[in-house]
Design a protein around this motif. Structure first.
Motif, PDB file in Angstrom:
ATOM      1  N   VAL A   1       0.804  -1.292  -0.034  1.00 17.71           N
ATOM      2  CA  VAL A   1       0.113   0.087   0.136  1.00 17.71           C
ATOM      3  C   VAL A   1       0.943   1.240  -0.002  1.00 17.71           C
ATOM      4  CG1 VAL A   1      -1.592   1.405   1.350  1.00 17.71           C
ATOM      5  CG2 VAL A   1      -2.134  -1.119   0.858  1.00 17.71           C
ATOM      6  N   THR A   2       1.984   1.347   0.898  1.00 16.70           N
ATOM      7  CA  THR A   2       2.518   2.432   0.952  1.00 16.70           C
ATOM      8  C   THR A   2       3.415   2.819  -0.329  1.00 16.70           C
ATOM      9  OG1 THR A   2       4.472   1.268   2.019  1.00 16.70           O
ATOM     10  CG2 THR A   2       2.939   2.485   3.373  1.00 16.70           C
ATOM     11  N   LYS A   3       3.811   1.762  -0.941  1.00 12.50           N
ATOM     12  CA  LYS A   3       4.629   1.686  -2.405  1.00 12.50           C
ATOM     13  C   LYS A   3       3.742   2.174  -3.509  1.00 12.50           C
ATOM     14  CE  LYS A   3       8.136  -1.748  -1.472  1.00 12.50           C
ATOM     15  NZ  LYS A   3       8.621  -3.009  -1.532  1.00 12.50           N
ATOM     16  N   VAL A   4       2.477   1.849  -3.482  1.00 11.05           N
ATOM     17  CA  VAL A   4       1.489   2.233  -4.414  1.00 11.05           C
ATOM     18  C   VAL A   4       1.170   3.697  -4.074  1.00 11.05           C
ATOM     19  CG1 VAL A   4      -0.824   1.955  -5.314  1.00 11.05           C
ATOM     20  CG2 VAL A   4       0.614  -0.221  -5.069  1.00 11.05           C
ATOM     21  N   ALA A   5       0.724   4.010  -2.958  1.00 16.53           N
ATOM     22  CA  ALA A   5       0.587   5.155  -2.509  1.00 16.53           C
ATOM     23  C   ALA A   5       1.732   6.349  -3.112  1.00 16.53           C
ATOM     24  CB  ALA A   5       0.196   5.403  -1.477  1.00 16.53           C
ATOM     25  N   SER A   6       2.890   6.007  -2.848  1.00  8.17           N
ATOM     26  CA  SER A   6       4.184   6.813  -3.140  1.00  8.17           C
ATOM     27  C   SER A   6       4.258   6.974  -4.614  1.00  8.17           C
ATOM     28  CB  SER A   6       5.318   6.021  -2.634  1.00  8.17           C
ATOM     29  OG  SER A   6       6.548   6.758  -2.761  1.00  8.17           O
ATOM     30  N   LYS A   7       4.075   5.753  -5.208  1.00 14.51           N
ATOM     31  CA  LYS A   7       4.025   5.891  -6.810  1.00 14.51           C
ATOM     32  C   LYS A   7       3.027   6.732  -7.469  1.00 14.51           C
ATOM     33  CE  LYS A   7       6.401   1.660  -8.065  1.00 14.51           C
ATOM     34  NZ  LYS A   7       6.097   0.397  -8.795  1.00 14.51           N
ATOM     35  N   VAL A   8       1.735   6.540  -7.040  1.00 11.75           N
ATOM     36  CA  VAL A   8       0.803   7.462  -7.327  1.00 11.75           C
ATOM     37  C   VAL A   8       0.908   9.012  -7.033  1.00 11.75           C
ATOM     38  CG1 VAL A   8      -1.803   7.900  -6.642  1.00 11.75           C
ATOM     39  CG2 VAL A   8      -1.104   5.671  -7.150  1.00 11.75           C
ATOM     40  N   ASN A   9       1.386   9.111  -5.780  1.00  8.20           N
ATOM     41  CA  ASN A   9       1.768  10.461  -5.146  1.00  8.20           C
ATOM     42  C   ASN A   9       2.900  11.175  -6.240  1.00  8.20           C
ATOM     43  OD1 ASN A   9       1.469  12.772  -3.497  1.00  8.20           O
ATOM     44  ND2 ASN A   9       3.072  12.073  -2.252  1.00  8.20           N
ATOM     45  N   ARG A  10       3.594  10.661  -6.854  1.00  9.75           N
ATOM     46  CA  ARG A  10       4.713  11.022  -7.562  1.00  9.75           C
ATOM     47  C   ARG A  10       4.311  11.029  -8.983  1.00  9.75           C
ATOM     48  NH1 ARG A  10       9.525   7.241  -6.744  1.00  9.75           N
ATOM     49  NH2 ARG A  10       8.081   5.940  -5.871  1.00  9.75           N
ATOM     50  N   GLY A  11       3.195  10.702  -9.322  1.00 11.70           N
ATOM     51  CA  GLY A  11       2.769  10.622 -10.786  1.00 11.70           C
ATOM     52  C   GLY A  11       3.251   9.294 -11.607  1.00 11.70           C
ATOM     53  N   LYS A  12       3.796   8.369 -11.101  1.00 16.43           N
ATOM     54  CA  LYS A  12       4.473   7.223 -11.994  1.00 16.43           C
ATOM     55  C   LYS A  12       3.347   6.138 -12.351  1.00 16.43           C
ATOM     56  CE  LYS A  12       9.059   7.943 -10.769  1.00 16.43           C
ATOM     57  NZ  LYS A  12      10.125   7.337 -10.904  1.00 16.43           N
ATOM     58  N   LYS A  13       3.620   5.108 -13.056  1.00 16.87           N
ATOM     59  CA  LYS A  13       2.645   4.293 -13.802  1.00 16.87           C
ATOM     60  C   LYS A  13       2.518   3.180 -12.641  1.00 16.87           C
ATOM     61  CE  LYS A  13       3.643   4.605 -18.523  1.00 16.87           C
ATOM     62  NZ  LYS A  13       3.792   3.885 -19.946  1.00 16.87           N
ATOM     63  N   VAL A  14       1.234   2.833 -12.508  1.00 17.91           N
ATOM     64  CA  VAL A  14       1.071   1.810 -11.501  1.00 17.91           C
ATOM     65  C   VAL A  14      -0.021   0.897 -12.161  1.00 17.91           C
ATOM     66  CG1 VAL A  14      -0.092   1.263  -9.238  1.00 17.91           C
ATOM     67  CG2 VAL A  14       0.790   3.422  -9.654  1.00 17.91           C
TER      68      VAL A  14
ATOM     69  N   THR B   1      -2.661  -4.232  -6.708  1.00 20.23           N
ATOM     70  CA  THR B   1      -2.131  -2.851  -7.021  1.00 20.23           C
ATOM     71  C   THR B   1      -3.065  -1.907  -7.446  1.00 20.23           C
ATOM     72  OG1 THR B   1       0.159  -4.294  -7.448  1.00 20.23           O
ATOM     73  CG2 THR B   1      -0.065  -1.945  -7.873  1.00 20.23           C
ATOM     74  N   GLY B   2      -3.831  -2.425  -8.669  1.00 12.58           N
ATOM     75  CA  GLY B   2      -4.710  -1.696  -9.156  1.00 12.58           C
ATOM     76  C   GLY B   2      -5.879  -1.289  -8.218  1.00 12.58           C
ATOM     77  N   THR B   3      -6.387  -2.043  -7.539  1.00 12.61           N
ATOM     78  CA  THR B   3      -7.402  -1.856  -6.419  1.00 12.61           C
ATOM     79  C   THR B   3      -6.774  -1.010  -5.501  1.00 12.61           C
ATOM     80  OG1 THR B   3      -7.980  -4.213  -6.474  1.00 12.61           O
ATOM     81  CG2 THR B   3      -8.856  -3.038  -4.641  1.00 12.61           C
ATOM     82  N   ILE B   4      -5.559  -0.912  -5.147  1.00 12.72           N
ATOM     83  CA  ILE B   4      -5.012   0.125  -4.089  1.00 12.72           C
ATOM     84  C   ILE B   4      -4.973   1.198  -4.693  1.00 12.72           C
ATOM     85  CG2 ILE B   4      -3.201   0.646  -2.743  1.00 12.72           C
ATOM     86  CD1 ILE B   4      -2.456  -2.320  -2.482  1.00 12.72           C
ATOM     87  N   ALA B   5      -4.387   1.350  -6.045  1.00  9.66           N
ATOM     88  CA  ALA B   5      -4.257   2.585  -6.760  1.00  9.66           C
ATOM     89  C   ALA B   5      -5.430   3.300  -6.873  1.00  9.66           C
ATOM     90  CB  ALA B   5      -3.482   2.311  -7.984  1.00  9.66           C
ATOM     91  N   ARG B   6      -6.614   2.486  -7.311  1.00 12.08           N
ATOM     92  CA  ARG B   6      -7.914   3.540  -7.353  1.00 12.08           C
ATOM     93  C   ARG B   6      -8.343   3.847  -6.113  1.00 12.08           C
ATOM     94  NH1 ARG B   6      -8.365  -0.986 -10.888  1.00 12.08           N
ATOM     95  NH2 ARG B   6      -9.438  -2.302  -9.207  1.00 12.08           N
ATOM     96  N   ALA B   7      -8.173   3.229  -4.879  1.00 11.57           N
ATOM     97  CA  ALA B   7      -8.723   4.014  -3.484  1.00 11.57           C
ATOM     98  C   ALA B   7      -7.733   5.089  -3.212  1.00 11.57           C
ATOM     99  CB  ALA B   7      -8.491   2.670  -2.411  1.00 11.57           C
ATOM    100  N   VAL B   8      -6.366   5.102  -3.764  1.00 11.19           N
ATOM    101  CA  VAL B   8      -5.652   6.009  -3.332  1.00 11.19           C
ATOM    102  C   VAL B   8      -5.784   7.269  -4.127  1.00 11.19           C
ATOM    103  CG1 VAL B   8      -3.004   6.582  -3.274  1.00 11.19           C
ATOM    104  CG2 VAL B   8      -3.735   4.587  -2.252  1.00 11.19           C
ATOM    105  N   ARG B   9      -6.128   7.258  -5.296  1.00  8.71           N
ATOM    106  CA  ARG B   9      -6.187   8.164  -6.091  1.00  8.71           C
ATOM    107  C   ARG B   9      -7.304   8.993  -5.857  1.00  8.71           C
ATOM    108  NH1 ARG B   9      -5.387   4.644 -10.798  1.00  8.71           N
ATOM    109  NH2 ARG B   9      -3.030   4.924 -11.352  1.00  8.71           N
ATOM    110  N   LYS B  10      -8.339   8.552  -5.021  1.00  5.92           N
ATOM    111  CA  LYS B  10      -9.671   9.063  -4.362  1.00  5.92           C
ATOM    112  C   LYS B  10      -9.172  10.257  -3.506  1.00  5.92           C
ATOM    113  CE  LYS B  10     -12.702   5.769  -5.111  1.00  5.92           C
ATOM    114  NZ  LYS B  10     -13.711   4.827  -4.603  1.00  5.92           N
ATOM    115  N   ILE B  11      -7.956  10.086  -2.748  1.00  4.95           N
ATOM    116  CA  ILE B  11      -7.508  10.947  -1.774  1.00  4.95           C
ATOM    117  C   ILE B  11      -6.450  11.914  -2.384  1.00  4.95           C
ATOM    118  CG2 ILE B  11      -6.495  11.123   0.412  1.00  4.95           C
ATOM    119  CD1 ILE B  11      -9.098   9.506   0.518  1.00  4.95           C
ATOM    120  N   LEU B  12      -5.562  11.383  -3.045  1.00  4.21           N
ATOM    121  CA  LEU B  12      -4.395  12.109  -3.648  1.00  4.21           C
ATOM    122  C   LEU B  12      -4.734  12.844  -4.907  1.00  4.21           C
ATOM    123  CD1 LEU B  12      -1.250   9.869  -3.021  1.00  4.21           C
ATOM    124  CD2 LEU B  12      -1.928  11.883  -1.847  1.00  4.21           C
TER     125      LEU B  12
END
Length: 183
Positions: free
Chosen positions: A153-166, A172-183
């Motif tokens: 989760v922290t790795k995916v959140a960090s990647k999404v925060n930096r704008g990297k591909k996930v 990973t996709g499930t986590i990224a979709r949830a994280v994108r709602k916040i960031l």
């Protein structure tokens, strides 16, 4: 309560009395501060002088601190609290500032506030909720390896925060979709 001048005069008189008769002459010749230093050395030099000097200053300090504390209690909490503080002071041999400590503690308690949660931490929380709902790390509602899940989760959140591909699929996709709602 005695003023500062009165307290200094009492202490000077005590020092001069302990030093002996020649101290008055020395005070005129050397000056008050030098005479007080020499008188203090003489007074502290004998065990009797130390005992008398310590007794005078301790009793004066205790009375002064107790009186100040009682005043603070009356000002902050009313006359009943002032009376209770005086009773407590009579029972304790040490000059404890009960009312002042209470006022200081209340002031500190008012100043503290809840720390704000960062966006990243909110995103991690959302990611962990998504992991708990999914069936990737055990059945839905439980996580069988929390350390690995948190790491992902922290790795995916960090990647999404930096704008990297996930990844889009999988956990990973499930986590990224949830994280994108916040960031």
């Amino acid at each position: 309560m005695a003023t500062t001048k009165e307290r200094l005069k009492q202490i000077e008189n005590a020092i001069l009395a302990l030093a002996g008769g020649g101290a008055g002459f020395a005070a005129g010749r050397l000056g008050a501060t030098q005479a007080a230093r020499s008188a203090g050395r003489l007074a502290v030099g004998t065990p009797q002088g130390r005992a008398i000097l310590a007794g005078l200053t301790y009793s004066q300090i205790k009375q002064e601190l107790d009186a100040r504390d009682a005043e603070v209690a009356v000002q902050e909490f009313g006359p009943t609290a002032g009376a209770l503080t005086e009773i407590a002071q009579r029972l304790t041999p040490l000059p404890l500032p009960i009312a002042q400590a209470t006022v200081a503690g209340a002031a500190i308690g008012k100043k503290t506030r809840k720390k704000t949660v960062s966006k990243f931490n909110k995103a991690v929380k959302a990611g962990m909720t998504a992991v708990r709902k999914s069936k990737s790390y055990g059945k839905p509602g439980t996580i069988n390896n929390a350390k690995k899940a948190f790491s992902a989760v922290t790795k995916v959140a960090s990647k999404v925060n930096r704008g990297k591909k996930v990844a889009v699929k999988g956990v990973t996709g499930t986590i990224a979709r949830a994280v994108r709602k916040i960031l």
